[in-house]
Design a protein around this motif. Sequence first.
Motif, PDB file in Angstrom:
ATOM      1  N   GLY A   1      98.749   4.618 -13.136  1.00 33.86           N
ATOM      2  CA  GLY A   1      99.040   4.603 -11.703  1.00 33.86           C
ATOM      3  C   GLY A   1      99.503   3.227 -11.256  1.00 33.86           C
ATOM      4  N   ALA A   2      98.841   2.200 -11.763  1.00 33.39           N
ATOM      5  CA  ALA A   2      99.245   0.827 -11.419  1.00 33.39           C
ATOM      6  C   ALA A   2     100.651   0.525 -11.921  1.00 33.39           C
ATOM      7  N   VAL A   3     100.968   0.993 -13.114  1.00 36.49           N
ATOM      8  CA  VAL A   3     102.314   0.793 -13.662  1.00 36.49           C
ATOM      9  C   VAL A   3     103.344   1.452 -12.754  1.00 36.49           C
ATOM     10  N   ARG A   4     103.030   2.645 -12.284  1.00 35.88           N
ATOM     11  CA  ARG A   4     103.974   3.346 -11.401  1.00 35.88           C
ATOM     12  C   ARG A   4     104.139   2.624 -10.074  1.00 35.88           C
ATOM     13  N   VAL A   5     103.040   2.110  -9.521  1.00 35.07           N
ATOM     14  CA  VAL A   5     103.111   1.404  -8.242  1.00 35.07           C
ATOM     15  C   VAL A   5     103.890   0.099  -8.386  1.00 35.07           C
ATOM     16  N   ILE A   6     103.616  -0.650  -9.433  1.00 37.42           N
ATOM     17  CA  ILE A   6     104.198  -1.990  -9.578  1.00 37.42           C
ATOM     18  C   ILE A   6     105.661  -1.937 -10.014  1.00 37.42           C
ATOM     19  N   TRP A   7     105.991  -1.113 -11.008  1.00 37.34           N
ATOM     20  CA  TRP A   7     107.331  -1.158 -11.593  1.00 37.34           C
ATOM     21  C   TRP A   7     108.230   0.038 -11.277  1.00 37.34           C
ATOM     22  N   PHE A   8     107.662   1.149 -10.877  1.00 40.48           N
ATOM     23  CA  PHE A   8     108.477   2.350 -10.688  1.00 40.48           C
ATOM     24  C   PHE A   8     108.210   2.966  -9.322  1.00 40.48           C
ATOM     25  N   GLY A   9     108.693   4.179  -9.131  1.00 44.74           N
ATOM     26  CA  GLY A   9     108.458   4.883  -7.876  1.00 44.74           C
ATOM     27  C   GLY A   9     109.204   4.231  -6.723  1.00 44.74           C
ATOM     28  N   LYS A  10     108.540   4.222  -5.580  1.00 41.72           N
ATOM     29  CA  LYS A  10     109.175   3.732  -4.360  1.00 41.72           C
ATOM     30  C   LYS A  10     108.916   2.259  -4.107  1.00 41.72           C
ATOM     31  N   GLY A  11     108.263   1.602  -5.039  1.00 40.51           N
ATOM     32  CA  GLY A  11     107.984   0.176  -4.886  1.00 40.51           C
ATOM     33  C   GLY A  11     106.601  -0.071  -4.314  1.00 40.51           C
ATOM     34  N   ALA A  12     106.020  -1.183  -4.706  1.00 38.17           N
ATOM     35  CA  ALA A  12     104.653  -1.509  -4.303  1.00 38.17           C
ATOM     36  C   ALA A  12     104.505  -1.586  -2.783  1.00 38.17           C
ATOM     37  N   SER A  13     105.507  -2.089  -2.095  1.00 42.97           N
ATOM     38  CA  SER A  13     105.395  -2.231  -0.638  1.00 42.97           C
ATOM     39  C   SER A  13     105.255  -0.865   0.042  1.00 42.97           C
ATOM     40  N   TYR A  14     105.949   0.153  -0.491  1.00 38.26           N
ATOM     41  CA  TYR A  14     105.824   1.493   0.081  1.00 38.26           C
ATOM     42  C   TYR A  14     104.395   2.002  -0.065  1.00 38.26           C
ATOM     43  N   TYR A  15     103.866   1.892  -1.273  1.00 40.06           N
ATOM     44  CA  TYR A  15     102.523   2.415  -1.524  1.00 40.06           C
ATOM     45  C   TYR A  15     101.465   1.648  -0.760  1.00 40.06           C
ATOM     46  N   LEU A  16     101.578   0.333  -0.738  1.00 41.08           N
ATOM     47  CA  LEU A  16     100.551  -0.491  -0.091  1.00 41.08           C
ATOM     48  C   LEU A  16     100.580  -0.364   1.430  1.00 41.08           C
ATOM     49  N   SER A  17     101.683   0.133   1.972  1.00 41.01           N
ATOM     50  CA  SER A  17     101.765   0.339   3.424  1.00 41.01           C
ATOM     51  C   SER A  17     101.600   1.809   3.797  1.00 41.01           C
ATOM     52  N   ASN A  18     101.079   2.606   2.886  1.00 44.85           N
ATOM     53  CA  ASN A  18     100.918   4.043   3.128  1.00 44.85           C
ATOM     54  C   ASN A  18      99.432   4.379   3.220  1.00 44.85           C
ATOM     55  N   SER A  19      99.015   4.918   4.362  1.00 45.10           N
ATOM     56  CA  SER A  19      97.600   5.238   4.571  1.00 45.10           C
ATOM     57  C   SER A  19      97.105   6.315   3.599  1.00 45.10           C
ATOM     58  N   LEU A  20      97.971   7.232   3.213  1.00 49.60           N
ATOM     59  CA  LEU A  20      97.554   8.273   2.264  1.00 49.60           C
ATOM     60  C   LEU A  20      97.322   7.690   0.870  1.00 49.60           C
ATOM     61  N   PHE A  21      98.078   6.658   0.509  1.00 51.74           N
ATOM     62  CA  PHE A  21      97.844   5.984  -0.762  1.00 51.74           C
ATOM     63  C   PHE A  21      96.455   5.352  -0.759  1.00 51.74           C
ATOM     64  N   HIS A  22      96.122   4.707   0.353  1.00 49.64           N
ATOM     65  CA  HIS A  22      94.792   4.093   0.462  1.00 49.64           C
ATOM     66  C   HIS A  22      93.696   5.158   0.400  1.00 49.64           C
ATOM     67  N   ALA A  23      93.924   6.298   1.049  1.00 54.83           N
ATOM     68  CA  ALA A  23      92.950   7.392   1.004  1.00 54.83           C
ATOM     69  C   ALA A  23      92.825   7.931  -0.419  1.00 54.83           C
ATOM     70  N   LYS A  24      93.957   8.061  -1.106  1.00 54.62           N
ATOM     71  CA  LYS A  24      93.966   8.553  -2.484  1.00 54.62           C
ATOM     72  C   LYS A  24      93.188   7.618  -3.401  1.00 54.62           C
ATOM     73  N   VAL A  25      93.446   6.342  -3.299  1.00 54.25           N
ATOM     74  CA  VAL A  25      92.722   5.359  -4.113  1.00 54.25           C
ATOM     75  C   VAL A  25      91.240   5.364  -3.725  1.00 54.25           C
ATOM     76  N   GLY A  26      90.966   5.504  -2.440  1.00 52.17           N
ATOM     77  CA  GLY A  26      89.574   5.573  -1.978  1.00 52.17           C
ATOM     78  C   GLY A  26      88.830   6.752  -2.582  1.00 52.17           C
ATOM     79  N   LEU A  27      89.481   7.911  -2.652  1.00 53.90           N
ATOM     80  CA  LEU A  27      88.856   9.082  -3.276  1.00 53.90           C
ATOM     81  C   LEU A  27      88.632   8.863  -4.765  1.00 53.90           C
ATOM     82  N   PHE A  28      89.573   8.197  -5.410  1.00 56.96           N
ATOM     83  CA  PHE A  28      89.423   7.892  -6.835  1.00 56.96           C
ATOM     84  C   PHE A  28      88.228   6.962  -7.044  1.00 56.96           C
ATOM     85  N   VAL A  29      88.079   5.980  -6.182  1.00 55.89           N
ATOM     86  CA  VAL A  29      86.931   5.070  -6.262  1.00 55.89           C
ATOM     87  C   VAL A  29      85.637   5.828  -5.998  1.00 55.89           C
ATOM     88  N   LEU A  30      85.657   6.763  -5.045  1.00 58.07           N
ATOM     89  CA  LEU A  30      84.477   7.593  -4.769  1.00 58.07           C
ATOM     90  C   LEU A  30      84.069   8.382  -6.003  1.00 58.07           C
TER      91      LEU A  30
END
Length: 151
Positions: free
Chosen positions: A58-87
């Motif tokens: 997932g980190a590889v996709r966020v950092i090097w691929f997909g829509k770019g790290a800025s898109y993911y880090l500014s997306n509330s659903l990404f934060h919720a998704k990571v939060g659920l994974f941490v839970l």
Amino acid sequence: MGEAIAAYLHYLSIFLLFALLSIEHVQFKLPLDVARARRLVMIDIAYGISAGLVLATGAVRVIWFGKGASYYLSNSLFHAKVGLFVLVALLSILPTFVFLNWRNALKAGQAPSISPRQAKLVLMTIRLELLVLLFIPLLATLMARGYGVIG
């Protein structure tokens, strides 16, 4: 090509994670025998490794691929998704702790003892992990369609 391989490895590790947790759920029942207890310990170790793979891919996709790290880090659903994974990771501490406490009994070739109350708590925790995991793909799907963008 790299983006497709990264996505494939991420999906594969997610499927493996869910499959291992499902197997753990099916295998965990009383009374425990030595063979099943050993399997549960090994399944839990593999589950932890697969969680690490999910996080790494997932980190590889966020950092090097997909829509770019800025898109993911500014997306509330990404934060919720990571939060659920941490839970899920936090919830998995209880079963892992129980399984690791079986080491001495298993080394002696004995089935570990576990109270019905503790067994029920472990089983309910595994079920809760499975339930929470079901919401992560929903958040990913919504995020991929542009929902959750902040600002």
